[in-house]
Motif scaffolding. Structure first.
Motif, PDB file in Angstrom:
ATOM      1  N   ALA A 124      -5.290   1.210  -1.465  1.00 55.98           N
ATOM      2  CA  ALA A 124      -5.104  -0.322  -1.174  1.00 55.98           C
ATOM      3  C   ALA A 124      -6.708  -0.822  -0.625  1.00 55.98           C
ATOM      4  CB  ALA A 124      -4.190  -0.831  -0.154  1.00 55.98           C
ATOM      5  N   PRO A 178      -4.194  -4.923  -1.969  1.00 59.92           N
ATOM      6  CA  PRO A 178      -2.889  -4.959  -0.832  1.00 59.92           C
ATOM      7  C   PRO A 178      -1.744  -5.897  -1.469  1.00 59.92           C
ATOM      8  CG  PRO A 178      -4.890  -5.080   0.263  1.00 59.92           C
ATOM      9  CD  PRO A 178      -5.424  -5.292  -1.006  1.00 59.92           C
ATOM     10  N   ALA A 179      -0.631  -5.203  -1.728  1.00 67.80           N
ATOM     11  CA  ALA A 179       0.465  -6.042  -2.084  1.00 67.80           C
ATOM     12  C   ALA A 179       0.728  -7.141  -1.058  1.00 67.80           C
ATOM     13  CB  ALA A 179       1.590  -5.341  -2.626  1.00 67.80           C
ATOM     14  N   SER A 180       1.497  -8.105  -1.199  1.00 69.95           N
ATOM     15  CA  SER A 180       2.026  -8.913  -0.106  1.00 69.95           C
ATOM     16  C   SER A 180       2.790  -8.253   0.797  1.00 69.95           C
ATOM     17  CB  SER A 180       3.029 -10.026  -0.950  1.00 69.95           C
ATOM     18  OG  SER A 180       3.359 -11.031   0.313  1.00 69.95           O
ATOM     19  N   GLU A 209       1.516  -5.748   2.562  1.00 64.25           N
ATOM     20  CA  GLU A 209       0.850  -4.581   2.919  1.00 64.25           C
ATOM     21  C   GLU A 209      -0.369  -4.813   3.436  1.00 64.25           C
ATOM     22  OE1 GLU A 209      -0.397  -0.778  -0.142  1.00 64.25           O
ATOM     23  OE2 GLU A 209      -0.397  -2.704  -0.884  1.00 64.25           O
ATOM     24  N   ALA A 230      -6.135  -0.561  -5.512  1.00 61.99           N
ATOM     25  CA  ALA A 230      -5.686  -1.690  -5.988  1.00 61.99           C
ATOM     26  C   ALA A 230      -5.627  -2.704  -4.763  1.00 61.99           C
ATOM     27  CB  ALA A 230      -4.129  -1.434  -6.218  1.00 61.99           C
TER      28      ALA A 230
END
Length: 297
Positions: A192, A252-254, A256, A250
């Motif tokens: 991330a 960072p996801a919401s 994360e 990638a």
């Protein structure tokens, strides 16, 4: 510099600092809670720095040419240090951090942070905040360090210097930050990384011990930045740790967190003041490949 006290100093670059001081001929004492014995030839003083009665008792009748404080995290720690060491320390060196510059302000890329960006003489001190609460303290790490510097700089109790460390990397790092990258890459999982992927400043654990040793024996006061030349981004670290293997990053996801050392703001430090005062820094390329090889075994 004949008689030195190190507060903390029982792990990572603190232990290397203690060894360097001892090997240079100084009489070295280490003050901590007693969980780990110091290296041979080093005296151990056992007390919790937050217990001022116990601290006063163990320090009774002792004076030091230099105190190096490895574990000053809050203004309360700093205020206790002023009470404990006023009149018995010829010089006080605090190990500070790049995190003092984490104030939410963004710097132009390529314009590194100089020490004057954070002026302890002007920074507000909020001793009434819940600094004794570990969760609060950990969440306000940079602010705690800023306020600790402010208390010590303003006290006038002793000549004071703060060494603001870049992100310290080393084989003995107990935080697992490099391991995070290595494990994600080995497992084929995305790392991330913020889309901006902006660089920051770093130093090696041995260099950090060395610059603290230098600062202990120097005469300057005020803050100095301590970092190797050669800024690095999170993907720079991925490239080195992957050692030619493919890897994925990638955003960072919401909800994360980004990987350690992934930043949305430019986080480079200017180390020219320390160099003008006489310290010569290495370059990250001098030690990072060897560190990666050592930690990959």
């Amino acid at each position: 510099m004949e008689n030195v006290l190190v507060i903390g100093g029982n792990r990572y670059f603190g232990r290397q600092l203690v060894t360097r001081l001892r090997d240079s001929g100084a009489r070295v004492s280490v003050l901590n809670r007693g969980s780990t014995a110091p290296p041979p030839g080093v005296e151990q003083l056992v007390a919790d720095r937050e217990d001022e009665a116990a601290l006063g008792a163990v320090l009774a009748g002792r004076d030091f040419d230099v105190v190096v404080d490895q574990v000053c995290y809050t203004p309360l720690h700093a205020e206790g240090a002023v009470r404990a060491f006023a009149g018995r320390a010829g010089r006080y060196v605090m190990t500070s951090t790049i995190e003092v510059y984490d104030t939410g302000e963004h710097r132009p890329v390529g314009v590194p942070l100089g020490e004057d960006v954070i002026d302890p003489a002007q920074w507000p001190v909020r001793s009434e905040l819940p600094w004794r609460d570990r969760g609060f303290r950990d969440g306000a790490y940079g602010e705690g360090k800023r306020q600790a510097e402010a208390v010590l700089a303003r006290s006038g109790a002793f000549p004071f210097a703060a060494v603001r460390a870049g992100h310290v990397l080393g084989a003995d790092d107990f935080t697992g930050r490099l391991a995070h990258y290595r494990e994600r890459i080995a497992a084929g999982l995305p790392v991330a990384v913020h889309p901006a992927d902006l660089p920051s400043s770093y130093t090696h654990e041995g260099e950090m011990a060395d610059v603290l040793h230098w600062a202990a024996g120097a005469r300057f006061t005020g803050a100095v930045n301590a970092c190797s030349h050669g800024e690095l981004t999170a993907t720079d670290l991925c490239d080195l740790l992957a050692q030619g293997s493919s890897y994925r990053t990638a955003a960072p996801a919401s909800g994360e967190e980004a990987s350690p050392f992934s930043f949305e703001r430019y986080y480079g430090m200017d180390n020219s003041r320390a160099e003008q005062l006489g310290y010569s820094f290495s370059h990250t390329r001098d030690w990072l490949p060897g560190l990666v090889a050592a930690t990959s075994r």
